[in-house]
Each structure stands twice: as structure tokens, then as C-alpha cells.
Scaffold this active site. Structure first.
Site, PDB file in Angstrom:
ATOM      1  N   HIS A 165       0.691  -1.036   0.055  1.00  0.00           N
ATOM      2  CA  HIS A 165      -0.162  -0.051   0.097  1.00  0.00           C
ATOM      3  C   HIS A 165       0.815   1.296   0.050  1.00  0.00           C
ATOM      4  CE1 HIS A 165      -2.919  -3.042   1.189  1.00  0.00           C
ATOM      5  NE2 HIS A 165      -2.191  -3.256   2.255  1.00  0.00           N
ATOM      6  N   SER A 295      15.047  19.844 -15.726  1.00  0.00           N
ATOM      7  CA  SER A 295      13.733  21.038 -15.842  1.00  0.00           C
ATOM      8  C   SER A 295      14.170  22.217 -16.392  1.00  0.00           C
ATOM      9  CB  SER A 295      13.237  21.173 -14.356  1.00  0.00           C
ATOM     10  OG  SER A 295      12.458  22.391 -14.269  1.00  0.00           O
TER      11      SER A 295
END
Length: 489
Positions: A165, A295
Site C-alpha cells: 500500500h 527541468s
């Protein structure tokens, strides 16, 4: 600049003013692009007409050696401009190429396509392309598995946090986690091999699959018609042909083909998602070039762009299976033509997409970077909580009460959790245990009780069976890995 809809200036096809598929122009390998090119398709059409003529001659039809040789000599002499003009005039692609082939083979023109229907060249060529496309993908997939097996072997014993999870769970190892990826890819390899080997040739079946035209050519001789079908099938390199067809081979074949490619896409998406999540944790990174920019605004960023590309294209690959599912369901009787345009797109795009993600995943798998110190720090943050049961067992062995020890460790764990969650500090449970005289009998055992390797179970041993799988793949595909670029030549 001309306004939208202005017909005064038309951009050149294929130039910077015209759309080009990114799969062909940006991503897929040259050899896969060539397989789905017009040159390869129409050259294969001519090869199929030659094989048909050779077989018909062998079985007694009046076809001369001179005609056969003329066809052989002109397999690659394709006048694409003439073919385009013929198709514009005739509105039929196969007949356009019959005429174009006949133009450069005047002596053989009268026997080209003898007894055949358009699907003789169309469908059989598609099956040849599908087979050869699998032959390009399989070595690439084997190579990825081999590279990941190298990675798993090298890091077989490196403990790391397991996640369920996406919450910290029992420890595993970096190598064992990689084997989860390898196992999925091995299943994909088996599926691709199975579908590739199950491909059958459409063969020589005539207009509605009854072989009526060939029965007429051979004056009712069933045996010769069967021999013709078998001979052309063997010339094309197939072990089997369909016994039953309509005008086309059943479109369920396309479902099988795209289903295994979609399943491969799911595997790659899962692998690359894991890599992206681990990159966020700074435990693992894909290759990053020295001059690569992460970026345009944030110079520090190292984005997992290759894994992101794989996920992006894998999503496209997974959706393509819907096309053949719907196409197969709406083919009326012996065939309808609403399959044609759809198949031109989805079959090529599926293989070009699969080719791209395997090429990219190979690059990723060959340059994965692991940061053991970061992994160790994450383990230290969580392992004290995981070790509480081991601490309780050790105290009981030293003569303590399980219930008393449980309560003591529960209180200290809550205090340590508050430091982590409320103050943003490090997990100091072990320091608290060391400072508490109650746990004095086991203070000397804490290092052993907290050894990460003791929490990974049989993870290192589970990796070694993949070594055998890797050796099998290397032996099976060694020649294919060398010859991949030559498969289409």
C-alpha cells in the site's frame, strides 16, 4: 501567412508542415519502422505473387521460366509514383500494384495475381510482418530480462524497505524486488513466443475462402489445390496455414497479438512506476546524462524521464487491444472492409510502441543507480518498530514477562512515533530502549536484533533460479541479439 483553409499553398507531405507519427519519427527503431513501411509491404506483395506463380507453374499451369525470372528480377523495382497514380485512378490498392508490377514485367503481366484475391497479398503480408515483428521484439525483451538479472544478482543481499500500500512493510532486498519485475517479463516472453509460434498463414484460399478460383484453374483437381496452398505456405516460412478462412484470416488473430503486447505494456508500466517512486525516495535512479536537463526552471531536478516515457507509451499500447476486439466482433459473414483502415493503424502502432518501450527499458535497466546510504537511512527510520517483536522475544528468553515487556515497548514506541510525526525528528526508539534499565539484559544483543539482513527472510536465495532463466535466454537469443538489425533485410 495563409489563412486556415487557404488552398493556395500546400505543405510538402512528410515535411515540417505535415504531421508525422512520433512513433516512427522519434521513438521506434529503424528496423521496426522498416517492417511496417510501404517498401517492405509492397515488396512482400510481389514476393507473394512470385511464390504463387512458381507453385502454379510447378503444378502444371502454363507459366514460363522467362515469366518467373522477370518477376524475380523486378521484386525491388517499385515505381511508387506510378502505383499512387494507379491507385488514385482505380481506387484499389492491390490492383494498382498489380498494374505497376506488370508494367515492369510485361511478359509476366498476364499471370500476376492469377486466381488470387486481394487478401492473398494483403492478409498474408500482414501475417509475415506480424511474425517478423515478434522476431524483432523477442530478443529485445530477452535482453532486458538479462540486464535486470545482472542487476538483481549484484544486489541480491542488499536489504531495503518493502512496501505494501506504499506503506513501509517487512524488509526485502533490492535484488528480490527486481525479480518481481523479471518474473512478469518472463511471462510476457512466454506469451509472445506462444502467439508468434501459433501464427498460421492465410494461404491460397480465394475470394471467400472456398478456393473455387484455384479449383477452376486446376480443372477440379482438389489435390493440386491443396498442394498449391501447402507449397506457398512453406515458401513463406510458415509451418501451418488456416484450414478455414473467409475472405480474410479470422480477426481473432489480431486480438491474440495485441493482447500479449498490451500485457507487456502493463508489465513495463508497473516496472517503470516502481522506478519513478524509488526515484522520489532517492533510493534508485535511472541513467542521467552529464548534459541532461531535468527541468527548464529547476536546475537541480533529475526527472525519471525515460521511465515516464515508458509509462506514457505503455498506456497507449494497453488501449490498442480494444481495436481488434471490436473489429473481430463486427466482421459480417465472410468479411467487411471496415477492418482495413483500423488495422493499418493499430497493428503497426502496437509493434512500434512495444519496440520503443523495450528499447527504452533496456537503456534504463543497463544504467540503474542505487543509493545504499539512502536505503539504509530509510531502514533505520522504520526498522526499530519492526524489531519490537524480536526485542520482546529476546527479553522473554532473558527471563522477562512478555506482557510487561509488551507494555514497556508500546509506551516507548508511542513516544518515538510522536517524535517522528509531530516533531519531524528521527526514530529514537532504540535509544530509548538503550536508556531504559528494564531492557538491560538485552542491551548487548541490540545490534544483532537490528541487523537488516536478519529481516529479509529467503529473499537472497529466491533470486538464484533467475540465473538459470537468464542463461537459457542468452543461449536461445544470442544469435538473434546479433542479427536483430538484419531481420528485415
Amino acid at each position: 501567412m495563409a489563412a486556415a483553409g487557404d488552398q493556395g499553398v500546400q505543405p510538402a507531405a512528410g515535411g515540417p508542415d505535415s504531421y508525422r507519427s512520433p512513433l516512427a519519427s522519434r521513438y521506434a527503431s529503424p528496423e521496426m519502422c522498416f517492417l511496417f513501411s510501404d517498401r517492405y509491404k509492397f515488396r512482400t506483395w510481389r514476393q507473394l505473387w512470385l511464390w504463387l506463380a512458381e507453385a502454379e507453374q510447378t503444378l502444371g499451369l502454363p507459366i514460363t521460366d522467362e515469366q518467373i525470372q522477370e518477376m524475380k528480377s523486378n521484386l525491388d523495382n517499385i515505381d511508387f509514383k506510378m502505383a499512387a497514380e494507379e491507385e488514385k485512378r482505380l481506387r484499389h490498392d492491390v490492383m494498382a500494384h498489380v498494374h505497376t508490377f506488370g508494367h515492369c514485367c510485361p511478359k509476366a503481366a498476364g499471370i500476376i495475381h492469377l486466381g488470387a484475391t486481394s487478401c492473398y497479398v494483403g492478409d498474408n503480408t500482414d501475417l509475415i510482418i506480424l511474425r517478423n515483428a515478434f522476431d524483432l521484439l523477442l530478443p529485445k525483451l530477452a535482453r532486458v530480462i538479462s540486464r535486470l538479472a545482472d542487476f538483481a544478482k549484484e544486489r541480491a543481499n542488499l536489504p531495503t524497505l518493502g512496501f505494501t500500500h506504499f506503506q513501509p512493510a517487512q524488509l526485502t532486498t533490492v535484488g528480490k524486488r527486481c525479480c518481481l519485475w523479471i518474473q512478469d517479463l518472463c511471462m510476457d516472453l512466454q506469451n509472445l513466443e506462444r502467439v508468434r509460434d501459433d501464427l498460421r498463414f492465410r494461404g491460397v484460399k480465394g475470394t471467400t475462402g472456398t478456393q473455387a478460383s484455384f479449383l477452376q484453374l486446376f480443372e477440379g483437381d482438389d489435390q493440386k489445390v491443396e498442394q498449391l496452398d501447402k507449397m506457398v505456405t512453406e515458401k513463406a516460412g510458415f509451418k501451418r496455414a488456416f484450414i478455414i478462412t473467409g475472405q480474410t484470416y479470422t480477426r481473432k488473430v489480431d486480438i491474440e497479438v495485441l493482447s500479449v503486447l498490451a500485457s507487456l505494456g502493463a508489465s513495463v508500466h508497473k516496472i517503470c512506476t516502481d522506478i519513478r517512486l524509488l526515484a522520489n525516495l532517492k533510493e534508485l535512479e535511472e541513467p542521467f546524462e552529464k548534459q541532461q536537463i531535468g527541468s527548464s526552471a529547476m536546475p537541480y531536478k533529475r526527472n525519471p524521464m525515460r521511465s515516464e516515457r515508458c509509462c506514457s507509451l505503455a498506456r497507449h499500447l494497453m488501449t490498442l487491444v480494444m481495436d481488434p476486439l471490436q473489429t473481430a466482433s463486427v466482421q459480417w459473414f465472410e468479411r467487411t472492409l471496415d477492418d482495413s483502415a483500423n488495422r493499418r493503424i493499430c497493428l503497426a502502432e502496437a509493434f512500434l510502441t512495444a519496440d520503443t518501450i523495450l528499447n527504452t527499458l533496456q537503456n534504463v535497466s543497463e544504467g540503474l543507480v542505487v543509493y545504499p546510504k539512502v536505503i539504509e537511512r530509510h531502514i533505520r527510520q522504520e526498522l526499530p518498530f519492526m524489531a519490537t517483536e524480536n526485542i520482546i522475544m529476546a527479553m522473554v528468553k532473558a527471563g522477562g514477562s512478555r506482557q510487561d515487556c509488551h507494555e514497556k515497548i508500546r509506551v516507548l514506541s508511542q513516544q518515538a512515533a510522536a517524535v517522528v510525526k509531530q516533531e519531524g525528528g528521527d526514530n529514537d526508539l532504540i535509544e530509548r530502549v538503550q536508556a531504559d534499565s528494564y531492557f538491560g539484559p538485552i542491551h548487548s544483543q541490540l545490534d544483532r536484533l537490528l541487523d537488516p539482513a536478519s529481516f529479509t527472510g529467503r529473499a537472497p536465495q529466491q533470486i538464484w533460479p533467475f540465473e538459470e532463466e537468464r542463461r537459457h535466454l542468452q543461449k536461445q537469443y544470442m544469435q538473434e541479439l546479433r542479427d536483430t538489425a538484419e531481420l528485415c533485410l
